[in-house]
Scaffold this motif. Structure first.
Motif, PDB file in Angstrom:
ATOM      1  N   ASP A 167       0.909  -1.223   0.008  1.00  0.00           N
ATOM      2  CA  ASP A 167       0.120   0.031   0.088  1.00  0.00           C
ATOM      3  C   ASP A 167       0.917   1.187   0.057  1.00  0.00           C
ATOM      4  O   ASP A 167       0.394   2.215  -0.694  1.00  0.00           O
ATOM      5  N   GLU A 168       1.831   1.408   0.862  1.00  0.00           N
ATOM      6  CA  GLU A 168       2.895   2.391   0.774  1.00  0.00           C
ATOM      7  C   GLU A 168       3.434   2.503  -0.513  1.00  0.00           C
ATOM      8  O   GLU A 168       3.965   3.806  -0.987  1.00  0.00           O
ATOM      9  N   MET A 169       4.040   1.577  -1.104  1.00  0.00           N
ATOM     10  CA  MET A 169       4.494   1.621  -2.552  1.00  0.00           C
ATOM     11  C   MET A 169       3.642   2.101  -3.362  1.00  0.00           C
ATOM     12  O   MET A 169       4.114   3.166  -4.464  1.00  0.00           O
ATOM     13  N   ALA A 170       2.451   1.662  -3.219  1.00  0.00           N
ATOM     14  CA  ALA A 170       1.333   2.421  -4.233  1.00  0.00           C
ATOM     15  C   ALA A 170       1.328   4.099  -4.091  1.00  0.00           C
ATOM     16  O   ALA A 170       1.281   4.703  -5.060  1.00  0.00           O
ATOM     17  N   VAL A 171       1.282   4.432  -2.876  1.00  0.00           N
ATOM     18  CA  VAL A 171       1.128   5.853  -2.516  1.00  0.00           C
ATOM     19  C   VAL A 171       2.442   6.587  -3.060  1.00  0.00           C
ATOM     20  O   VAL A 171       2.490   7.432  -3.691  1.00  0.00           O
ATOM     21  N   LEU A 172       3.534   5.951  -2.544  1.00  0.00           N
ATOM     22  CA  LEU A 172       4.821   6.694  -2.843  1.00  0.00           C
ATOM     23  C   LEU A 172       5.026   6.720  -4.469  1.00  0.00           C
ATOM     24  O   LEU A 172       5.645   7.778  -5.208  1.00  0.00           O
ATOM     25  N   ALA A 173       4.622   5.661  -5.231  1.00  0.00           N
ATOM     26  CA  ALA A 173       4.861   5.653  -6.482  1.00  0.00           C
ATOM     27  C   ALA A 173       4.100   6.688  -7.342  1.00  0.00           C
ATOM     28  O   ALA A 173       4.307   7.329  -8.519  1.00  0.00           O
ATOM     29  N   LYS A 174       2.886   6.836  -6.752  1.00  0.00           N
ATOM     30  CA  LYS A 174       1.817   7.849  -7.557  1.00  0.00           C
ATOM     31  C   LYS A 174       2.492   9.152  -7.266  1.00  0.00           C
ATOM     32  O   LYS A 174       2.596  10.054  -8.108  1.00  0.00           O
ATOM     33  N   ARG A 175       3.033   9.326  -6.024  1.00  0.00           N
ATOM     34  CA  ARG A 175       3.551  10.600  -5.668  1.00  0.00           C
ATOM     35  C   ARG A 175       4.910  11.056  -6.694  1.00  0.00           C
ATOM     36  O   ARG A 175       5.026  12.011  -7.233  1.00  0.00           O
ATOM     37  N   ALA A 176       5.678  10.029  -6.743  1.00  0.00           N
ATOM     38  CA  ALA A 176       6.661  10.275  -7.822  1.00  0.00           C
ATOM     39  C   ALA A 176       6.328  10.460  -9.062  1.00  0.00           C
ATOM     40  O   ALA A 176       6.813  11.250 -10.000  1.00  0.00           O
ATOM     41  N   PHE A 177       5.356   9.601  -9.636  1.00  0.00           N
ATOM     42  CA  PHE A 177       4.734   9.806 -11.059  1.00  0.00           C
ATOM     43  C   PHE A 177       4.219  11.441 -11.053  1.00  0.00           C
ATOM     44  O   PHE A 177       4.623  12.129 -12.223  1.00  0.00           O
ATOM     45  N   LYS A 178       3.526  11.985 -10.193  1.00  0.00           N
ATOM     46  CA  LYS A 178       3.040  13.229 -10.125  1.00  0.00           C
ATOM     47  C   LYS A 178       4.344  14.265 -10.224  1.00  0.00           C
ATOM     48  O   LYS A 178       4.137  15.447 -10.671  1.00  0.00           O
ATOM     49  N   ALA A 179       5.275  13.949  -9.261  1.00  0.00           N
ATOM     50  CA  ALA A 179       6.411  14.809  -8.939  1.00  0.00           C
ATOM     51  C   ALA A 179       7.202  15.297 -10.182  1.00  0.00           C
ATOM     52  O   ALA A 179       7.595  16.181 -10.648  1.00  0.00           O
ATOM     53  N   LEU A 180       7.356  13.955 -11.156  1.00  0.00           N
ATOM     54  CA  LEU A 180       8.171  13.962 -12.300  1.00  0.00           C
ATOM     55  C   LEU A 180       7.235  14.594 -13.648  1.00  0.00           C
ATOM     56  O   LEU A 180       7.722  14.847 -14.766  1.00  0.00           O
ATOM     57  N   ASP A 181       5.847  14.864 -13.297  1.00  0.00           N
ATOM     58  CA  ASP A 181       5.062  15.142 -14.438  1.00  0.00           C
ATOM     59  C   ASP A 181       4.977  14.098 -15.216  1.00  0.00           C
ATOM     60  O   ASP A 181       5.070  14.759 -16.493  1.00  0.00           O
ATOM     61  N   LEU A 182       4.601  12.873 -15.017  1.00  0.00           N
ATOM     62  CA  LEU A 182       4.675  11.607 -15.918  1.00  0.00           C
ATOM     63  C   LEU A 182       3.419  11.403 -16.528  1.00  0.00           C
ATOM     64  O   LEU A 182       2.423  11.913 -16.078  1.00  0.00           O
ATOM     65  N   SER A 183       3.300  10.676 -17.491  1.00  0.00           N
ATOM     66  CA  SER A 183       1.952  10.402 -17.958  1.00  0.00           C
ATOM     67  C   SER A 183       2.011   9.062 -18.837  1.00  0.00           C
ATOM     68  O   SER A 183       3.146   8.478 -19.228  1.00  0.00           O
ATOM     69  N   GLY A 184       0.839   8.428 -18.667  1.00  0.00           N
ATOM     70  CA  GLY A 184       0.723   7.112 -19.509  1.00  0.00           C
ATOM     71  C   GLY A 184       1.355   5.951 -18.745  1.00  0.00           C
ATOM     72  O   GLY A 184       0.495   5.314 -18.143  1.00  0.00           O
ATOM     73  N   LEU A 185       2.509   5.659 -18.505  1.00  0.00           N
ATOM     74  CA  LEU A 185       3.152   4.662 -17.911  1.00  0.00           C
ATOM     75  C   LEU A 185       4.536   4.714 -17.170  1.00  0.00           C
ATOM     76  O   LEU A 185       4.996   5.675 -17.956  1.00  0.00           O
ATOM     77  N   THR A 186       4.618   4.114 -16.268  1.00  0.00           N
ATOM     78  CA  THR A 186       5.957   3.881 -15.393  1.00  0.00           C
ATOM     79  C   THR A 186       6.146   2.901 -14.778  1.00  0.00           C
ATOM     80  O   THR A 186       4.942   2.586 -14.101  1.00  0.00           O
ATOM     81  N   ARG A 187       7.220   2.707 -14.665  1.00  0.00           N
ATOM     82  CA  ARG A 187       7.468   1.513 -13.411  1.00  0.00           C
ATOM     83  C   ARG A 187       8.391   2.322 -12.272  1.00  0.00           C
ATOM     84  O   ARG A 187       9.495   2.750 -12.762  1.00  0.00           O
ATOM     85  N   VAL A 188       8.256   1.978 -11.094  1.00  0.00           N
ATOM     86  CA  VAL A 188       8.685   2.485 -10.040  1.00  0.00           C
ATOM     87  C   VAL A 188       9.601   1.429  -8.973  1.00  0.00           C
ATOM     88  O   VAL A 188       9.018   0.548  -8.870  1.00  0.00           O
ATOM     89  N   ASP A 189      10.842   1.685  -9.155  1.00  0.00           N
ATOM     90  CA  ASP A 189      11.536   0.668  -8.561  1.00  0.00           C
ATOM     91  C   ASP A 189      11.805   1.108  -7.162  1.00  0.00           C
ATOM     92  O   ASP A 189      12.438   2.161  -6.686  1.00  0.00           O
ATOM     93  N   PHE A 190      11.809   0.247  -5.975  1.00  0.00           N
ATOM     94  CA  PHE A 190      12.153   0.464  -4.620  1.00  0.00           C
ATOM     95  C   PHE A 190      13.150  -0.583  -4.128  1.00  0.00           C
ATOM     96  O   PHE A 190      13.287  -1.439  -4.663  1.00  0.00           O
ATOM     97  N   PHE A 191      13.677  -0.355  -2.898  1.00  0.00           N
ATOM     98  CA  PHE A 191      14.248  -1.086  -1.997  1.00  0.00           C
ATOM     99  C   PHE A 191      13.537  -1.292  -0.841  1.00  0.00           C
ATOM    100  O   PHE A 191      13.208   0.052  -0.279  1.00  0.00           O
ATOM    101  N   TRP A 192      13.339  -2.396  -0.229  1.00  0.00           N
ATOM    102  CA  TRP A 192      12.563  -2.623   0.995  1.00  0.00           C
ATOM    103  C   TRP A 192      13.486  -3.034   2.021  1.00  0.00           C
ATOM    104  O   TRP A 192      13.966  -4.103   1.835  1.00  0.00           O
ATOM    105  N   ASP A 193      13.862  -2.158   3.064  1.00  0.00           N
ATOM    106  CA  ASP A 193      14.709  -2.586   4.004  1.00  0.00           C
ATOM    107  C   ASP A 193      13.701  -3.505   5.288  1.00  0.00           C
ATOM    108  O   ASP A 193      13.092  -2.791   5.657  1.00  0.00           O
TER     109      ASP A 193
END
Length: 355
Positions: A265-291
């Motif tokens: 759930d947190e990944m989904a929230v952060l991924a959408k925030r990153a998408f909006k922050a970079l002014d993206l559109s269409g598609l993107t894949r957001v990669d994370f590390f989880w400690d």
């Protein structure tokens, strides 16, 4: 029913040329032939453009290369022939805003992010600067240019060793598919890794090592965003390098990832925030590390034009979420048309100057 004309632009002057050919082949074979007429547009390693005759399903990548019916004297000639373009040139001159700018000048709708989002998303350094501004959790990093490295190697190495313990990750700032990336475990390996990365880009980024699981999530949309399930990469290599992505079958992709729901759930929230922050559109894949020990997520990077064969991570993440490969292509083409229509609503003010 009148078919829409779709251009698939593939190949390109990039280290990821062969990856692009695979992607183009997969899309051509999956696209709905009852709705779309597909026009393959090949950009060779010298930067020449070729437009083939409309195609249906093909058996092999080599058929794409052979379909070079006519050299395009200008990409702007595509305007009157195509309704929408699906660009699948990975890496520089394809997903870094250059191709997007060309298509926008030609007023041709295209799949994916616009000029700014593509450029910033491709540049790992600038993306991290934006993430920092928006308070997205990420690891520490240092960047410098090839010229700076040549002028003062000792000072840069000293600065890096003061900032990070070994190992460190060294990357070209503007490249995908893990090309040019190294994991340096000593000063000798660090120097060698920086020389290697500098072969591929004028700007180098060195990142601290984050001990965590590699987890990824897809984002789809323009204004209204949806996310996929979470996937995890378990590489048989020391890290998920080019060979692990495209040559080594021992790398495992776990879809969905076996992680707690609150992490997904947190990944989904952060991924959408990153998408909006970079002014993206269409598609993107957001990669994370989880400690896992600290239960902490760190955003690693975004990929605005991720691998897009049926067995690539992004399509598989959405397939598990209930969206088939063909349906995903259909949705992206419609999002491209919606975005183009929104751009066309911008008014141009003509300023008359006094004689």
């Amino acid at each position: 029913m009148t078919k829409q004309h779709v251009g698939i632009i593939y190949g390109g002057k990039s280290s990821e040329h062969e990856v692009s050919l695979r992607t183009a082949t997969a899309i051509i074979n999956a696209i709905d032939g009852s709705k779309y007429e597909v026009h393959p547009i090949y950009v060779d390693l010298q930067g020449q453009w070729f437009m083939g005759e409309p195609v249906g399903k093909i058996e092999a990548v080599n058929q794409l290369r052979l379909n070079q019916a006519a050299e395009l004297t200008s990409p702007f000639l595509l305007h009157d022939q195509l309704d929408v373009v699906f660009p699948v040139i990975h890496g520089p001159n394809g997903e870094d805003g250059t191709l997007q700018g060309l298509l926008q000048l030609a007023d041709i709708p295209y799949v994916g992010s616009g000029v700014m989002g593509s450029a910033v998303g491709m540049d790992k350094v600038q993306a991290k600067v934006v993430f920092d501004y928006y308070g997205l959790p990420q690891g520490k990093f240092l960047s410098f240019t090839r010229k700076q490295w040549k002028q003062d190697q000792a000072s840069i190495v000293q600065q890096l060793e003061q900032m990070f313990p070994y190992p460190m990750f060294v990357k070209p700032a503007n490249l995908g598919s893990s090309v040019g990336i190294s994991k340096a475990k000593s000063q000798e390996e660090l120097i060698e890794a920086i020389h290697f990365a500098a072969r591929f880009d004028f700007k180098i980024i060195v990142e601290e090592f984050i001990r965590g699981r590699e987890v990824e999530i897809g984002v789809l949309g323009n204004d209204e965003l949806i996310t996929s399930v979470v996937g995890e990469i378990v590489s048989a290599n020391d890290f998920y390098d080019y060979d692990a992505k495209y040559k080594d079958n021992s790398t495992k992709l776990h879809i969905p990832a076996s992680i707690p729901q609150h992490v997904a759930d947190e990944m989904a929230v952060l991924a959408k925030r990153a998408f909006k922050a970079l002014d993206l559109s269409g598609l993107t894949r957001v990669d994370f590390f989880w400690d896992e020990e600290q239960d902490q997520l760190y955003i690693n990077e975004v990929n605005t034009l991720p691998g897009f064969t049926p067995v690539s991570m992004y399509p598989m993440l959405f397939q598990k979420a209930g969206l088939s490969y063909s349906e995903l292509i259909e949705r992206l083409l419609q999002l491209a048309l919606e975005k183009a229509e929104e751009r066309r609503q911008n008014q141009v003010m003509i300023i008359e100057l006094d004689n």
